[in-house]
Design a protein around this motif. Structure first.
Motif, PDB file in Angstrom:
ATOM      1  N   TRP A  24     -22.420 -37.632  -5.596  1.00 55.21           N
ATOM      2  CA  TRP A  24     -23.206 -38.517  -6.453  1.00 55.21           C
ATOM      3  C   TRP A  24     -24.645 -38.607  -5.949  1.00 55.21           C
ATOM      4  CZ3 TRP A  24     -21.302 -43.996  -8.263  1.00 55.21           C
ATOM      5  CH2 TRP A  24     -21.958 -44.344  -9.450  1.00 55.21           C
ATOM      6  N   ARG A 104     -27.650 -43.281 -14.064  1.00 55.67           N
ATOM      7  CA  ARG A 104     -26.411 -43.610 -13.345  1.00 55.67           C
ATOM      8  C   ARG A 104     -25.207 -43.001 -14.058  1.00 55.67           C
ATOM      9  NH1 ARG A 104     -22.177 -46.930 -13.028  1.00 55.67           N
ATOM     10  NH2 ARG A 104     -21.639 -47.900 -11.061  1.00 55.67           N
ATOM     11  N   THR A 107     -25.552 -38.955 -13.989  1.00 53.19           N
ATOM     12  CA  THR A 107     -25.335 -38.365 -12.662  1.00 53.19           C
ATOM     13  C   THR A 107     -23.882 -38.492 -12.239  1.00 53.19           C
ATOM     14  OG1 THR A 107     -26.076 -40.393 -11.555  1.00 53.19           O
ATOM     15  CG2 THR A 107     -27.709 -38.640 -11.881  1.00 53.19           C
ATOM     16  N   MET A 108     -23.208 -39.497 -12.727  1.00 53.91           N
ATOM     17  CA  MET A 108     -21.777 -39.629 -12.423  1.00 53.91           C
ATOM     18  C   MET A 108     -21.026 -38.417 -12.977  1.00 53.91           C
ATOM     19  SD  MET A 108     -19.105 -42.723 -13.280  1.00 53.91           S
ATOM     20  CE  MET A 108     -20.094 -43.939 -12.446  1.00 53.91           C
ATOM     21  N   ALA A 111     -21.735 -35.463 -10.798  1.00 54.67           N
ATOM     22  CA  ALA A 111     -21.059 -35.574  -9.500  1.00 54.67           C
ATOM     23  C   ALA A 111     -19.557 -35.288  -9.613  1.00 54.67           C
ATOM     24  CB  ALA A 111     -21.291 -36.956  -8.910  1.00 54.67           C
TER      25      ALA A 111
END
Length: 177
Positions: A24, A104, A107-108, A111
């Motif tokens: 992450w 957020r 990007t989760m 990741a």
């Protein structure tokens, strides 16, 4: 009935665990080094608005496992088109406050999908002219980005929106807006 049962089960499911912290962090670094250009943001937001309008109109006019005649399809299409500018009013003029929440969410997804070394390699590639064009294309057309904007903006057709386009709000399950 099955749709309601599945919806009820999904509401009680716990959220997924966060992705590995190192992946992450690498995804956030990649996102910060190669931010989403304004035209891709606009595209994702417009897609989010369009999908929110289609969901609401579809819930009113298109029933699962039913044969839909041209009249129902035309009513769906007209309502969806008419709902778009109404739902678009929910998008703030100043969108700078959205960036952190959308990042957020986006990007989760990165990741979960890529390892730290994969993300580093993607970052090196995105730093090249061809890589930058590819990254912007990938991000701009990634359905996860549209979904992130839809969730962050909480785009839904209100009762007033539905009434404005001739849809009785009682015909549309609030969860389908």
């Amino acid at each position: 009935m099955l749709g309601l049962t599945i919806s009820a089960i999904l509401m009680w499911m716990p959220p997924p665990p966060p992705p590995p912290a190192d992946a992450w962090a690498a995804a956030v670094a990649l996102w910060n080094e190669h931010p989403v250009p304004p035209e891709e943001k606009r595209f994702a937001i417009n897609s989010a608005v369009s999908i929110a309008a289609s969901r609401a109109a579809g819930a009113a006019f298109l029933k699962p496992n039913a044969h839909h005649g041209m009249r129902a399809i035309r009513m769906f299409s007209d309502a969806s088109t008419a709902l778009q500018p109404l739902i678009a009013r929910q998008v703030p003029t100043d969108q700078s406050g959205l960036d952190a929440e959308v990042a957020r969410c986006a990007t989760m997804s990165l990741a979960y999908s890529f390892s730290v070394s994969d993300l580093a390699e993607i970052g090196r590639f995105a730093a090249t002219p061809v890589g930058a064009r590819f990254w912007h294309h990938y991000v701009g057309f990634d359905p996860n980005l549209e979904l992130c904007y839809r969730n962050v903006l909480k785009l839904r057709a209100s009762d007033a929106d539905l009434r404005a386009v001739g849809i009785d709000p009682s015909r549309v399950d609030p969860g389908q807006r």
